[in-house]
Design an enzyme around this catalytic site. Structure first.
Site, PDB file in Angstrom:
ATOM      1  CB  SER A 168      -0.953  -0.025   1.193  1.00  0.00           C
ATOM      2  OG  SER A 168      -1.997   0.890   1.021  1.00  0.00           O
ATOM      3  CG  ASP A 195      -7.163  -2.157  -3.322  1.00  0.00           C
ATOM      4  OD1 ASP A 195      -7.833  -1.404  -2.596  1.00  0.00           O
ATOM      5  OD2 ASP A 195      -5.965  -2.397  -3.129  1.00  0.00           O
ATOM      6  CG  HIS A 226      -6.204  -2.170   0.454  1.00  0.00           C
ATOM      7  ND1 HIS A 226      -5.492  -1.611  -0.590  1.00  0.00           N
ATOM      8  CD2 HIS A 226      -5.554  -1.791   1.580  1.00  0.00           C
ATOM      9  CE1 HIS A 226      -4.474  -0.911  -0.111  1.00  0.00           C
ATOM     10  NE2 HIS A 226      -4.483  -1.016   1.202  1.00  0.00           N
TER      11      HIS A 226
END
Length: 723
Positions: free
Chosen positions: A573, A659, A694
């Site tokens: 991320s 995501d 995610h």
């Protein structure tokens, strides 16, 4: 025959801002509904599989190791709420949890009444009820994840929300636990954190706007049309995130609008649902705070955890007569004063104690402050449960308002998760009958003869170019020969004041046992050394995050026990942004790079307010739309925009089609650009989970397989695929 990567067409697209034009030939891949895009992602998956076909056996071996070390049929420690003990089970072959409860006895003997029942894995207890079998529910879907789970105070109802796509949009449902029947109330499009009112007549939930920002808190009266749900509060500032919950004593609805720099909290009496929520401190004061209404000796007060004149935060008492007044006019009495060396992370309140989360010497600890001490002079000192390890993480997992116990979670790099109960003095008149020390309720079982003594943990420090000392956590096999240089997997996150705290990992053992050293670079942008550590790694100081990481690499490479040619960079991320930026700074220092759901095209994303969460991100990175200086600064470190002819190492990027936080298109474009630019001839791979969000695929078995896939690739890059 060496597999060939997919051919990716270039399409002329330009992005123009502040007099700068950026050619973006792969922007066409943003069209998620395009058959061409889906075919391309499938081709990338095929290429990744073909390129790593020789690792299939190793992947199966690592998956077997993770599975073999995990007690698949297991359970959590029961937690008491009201007349019930609540817990969850996992079963062999089941990817998700089964949520259960059994009746709790009330005899007047607090020690007995608050000692959890002995529950055997795989064996039902007398009177055990299954509230929700997530395994059974998940069988209906390719993806399954829970976003809310709340049982009514009287135990009569369950409200839960599930996501079956991976896009973090949840359907909220309510079940009558007396009859086992679903109520007709079904609410689509909800966000995390739904909860039932104390009288179990209504459910509160948040919904998101078009940019995926939670912006409304709604109240649904059970049995009424969803269309009639009242909006308790709406947050119109696109830079603020809305959340809500009950106060600890369940007398107030607490509504919080927040970003990383300030917040605004409103409170509403539970028994006055039509009342306008009242502001505690206005956002105009730019105070970052949390507020908890509570009673102290029958007097209504507000407990504030805030950063007014305290960068590392402090805890103060506020009189409700000051609600809504400018903070400069509010009389605040500190109960946990400001500190330059310790960071106050949060504070909960029970009927007898404040439970304070503090970060000291980089680690999270818990301290207890008796409410009686708030009215005494001198005040009693806080009590901190002591533990033996230097690097550990202790957090509050349950602090029920009327309970005589506070439950703590504890872990370290080598200690599997533990659960402790701390019986708090002052919760009963018979304190002598209660244990004085934390009571260990459980330590997670690691199968296969795991012994923490087989592993060693070390704290080291690197020095950044500006002289700042950067902490490093190192984990290795204790029997590694220090005279033989070992490979290193160097991990970091470094954003949003998120700290990478000591925590145990079953899957990490598969790396350590093959001779890999796990290194965590606690770079600026995280929160390990207080608020200033975060402030010096965000906005126009963001570059510190990346240069700190390289400084750690250089420090490790100079150690005699580290093989400087086998250091691999890893992050996910915002940590994936770090991976991309570091590769542009010093690609020659790494034998490989693993980037999970990487935020590698930040400028394109933050320049588009219509994309999910964009406005919220301005508090972290700056606003490049309005500020040319921010634009230029971000342009200089954006991984995608700075790809150029360099000897990039092998790269593995992993992403998910659904995501909503970091769109799949960012790593897809980045991989295409890296492949075109690299001068090393090393492979650049992309794996895309086509039914995930995610966090990747849902369910523990799918996640173990993904981890095994990635770790096999890591070991191969280090020359350990045969180890």
């Amino acid at each position: 025959m060496t597999p060939l990567p997919p051919q990716i067409r270039r399409q002329p697209v330009e992005r123009a801002f502040h007099g700068h034009v950026f050619p973006d030939p792969y922007e066409w891949m943003r069209d998620k509904e395009s058959p061409e895009v889906l075919e391309h992602l499938a081709a990338e998956n095929d290429y990744a599989e073909a390129s790593t076909a020789h690792l299939a056996g190793l992947r199966e071996t690592i998956f077997g190791e993770i599975k073999g070390r995990t007690q698949e049929t297991d359970l959590s420690v029961p937690n008491r709420r009201g007349d019930w003990w609540y817990f969850s089970r996992t079963v062999e072959g089941g990817a998700h949890q089964v949520f259960c409860r059994v009746p709790a006895a009330t005899t007047g003997d607090l020690l007995a009444d608050w000692t959890p029942p002995v529950v055997e894995p795989g064996t039902p207890m007398a009177g055990e009820e299954v509230l929700l079998d997530a395994n059974a529910e998940s069988e209906k879907h390719e993806f399954y994840s829970l976003g809310s789970f709340d049982v009514a105070e009287d135990g009569s109802l369950l409200a839960w929300a599930e996501d079956v796509a991976g896009d973090e949009r949840f359907v909220l449902r309510v079940k009558d636990l007396g009859t086992g029947e679903l109520l007709p109330d079904e609410i689509p499009g909800t966000f995390y954190g739904a909860f039932l009112s104390p009288d179990a007549r209504a459910v509160y939930y948040t919904v998101v706007d078009e940019s995926w920002r939670p912006h409304q808190l709604r109240r649904h009266v059970l049995g009424t049309p969803v269309a009639d749900d009242a909006v308790v509060h709406e947050e119109t500032d696109p830079g603020l995130w809305l959340g809500a919950g009950l106060s600890a004593d369940r007398r107030w609805i607490v509504v919080e609008a927040t970003c990383s720099e300030f917040s605004e909290v409103r409170i509403q009496p539970v028994d006055e649902p039509a009342a306008e929520p009242r502001v505690v401190l206005s956002r105009a004061d730019r105070v970052l705070y949390e507020a908890e209404p509570f009673l102290l000796d029958g007097r209504e007060l507000i407990l504030l955890t805030h950063d007014h004149e305290a960068p590392n935060s402090r805890v103060s008492l506020m009189d409700p007569v000051d609600l809504g007044r400018p903070v400069a006019e509010v009389s605040l009495r500190d109960v946990v004063p400001a500190s330059e060396t310790e960071r106050v992370n949060g504070c909960a309140v029970t009927a007898s104690h404040l439970v304070v989360s503090v970060r000291a010497d980089t680690t999270l600890r818990v301290r207890l402050v008796a409410l009686a001490a708030l009215t005494s002079d001198p005040a009693a000192a806080p009590v901190e449960p002591a533990f033996d390890e230097e690097l550990y993480t202790a957090t509050v997992s349950a602090a029920e308002h009327d309970a005589p116990v506070v439950r703590l979670s504890y872990t370290s790099f080598t200690t599997p998760p533990r659960v402790y109960d701390v019986f708090v003095s002052g919760a009963t008149g018979d304190d002598d009958a209660l244990p004085a020390q934390p009571v260990l309720r459980r330590e997670a079982t690691v199968l296969g003869g795991y012994d923490p003594a087989d592993y060693a943990v070390e704290r080291d420090w690197a020095t950044a170019a500006d002289g700042t000392r950067i902490p490093i956590s190192l984990v290795r096999r204790a029997d590694l020969d220090p005279s033989v240089p070992a490979p290193v997997l160097q991990y970091a996150y470094g954003s949003y004041e998120h700290s990478t705290d000591p925590a145990f990992s079953v899957s990490r053992l598969s790396l350590l046992d093959r001779g890999v050293i796990w290194a965590v670079a606690h770079v600026r942008g995280g929160g390990e050394l207080g608020r200033a550590w975060y402030e010096h790694g965000k906005k126009l100081r963001k570059a510190n995050t990346f240069t700190d990481y390289v400084a750690v690499t250089e420090h490790l490479a100079a150690r005699p026990d580290v093989d400087e040619h086998r250091i691999l960079v890893m992050g996910g991320s915002a940590g994936g942004l770090l991976v991309g930026a570091v590769l542009n700074l010093a690609p020659e220092k790494y034998c490989g790079a693993l980037a999970a759901v990487p935020f590698v095209d930040p400028l394109t994303s933050i320049l588009d307010p219509s994309l999910p969460l964009t406005a919220l991100e301005w508090e972290e990175w700056g606003n490049p739309i309005e500020d040319p200086h921010v634009y230029r600064y971000m342009r200089d470190y954006s991984p995608y925009e700075n790809v150029r002819p360099l000897p990039y190492p092998p790269v593995l990027a992993v992403t998910s089609l659904n995501d909503t936080r970091v769109l799949y298109v960012e790593p897809a474009k980045w991989v295409a650009s890296l492949r075109e630019a690299t001068t090393s001839g090393q492979p650049v791979l992309l794996r895309c989970e086509m039914a995930g969000g995610h966090g990747g695929a849902s369910g523990r078995y799918s996640q173990w397989k993904d981890t095994a896939w990635e770790y096999a690739w890591v070991l191969d890059r280090m020359g350990l695929a045969g180890a």
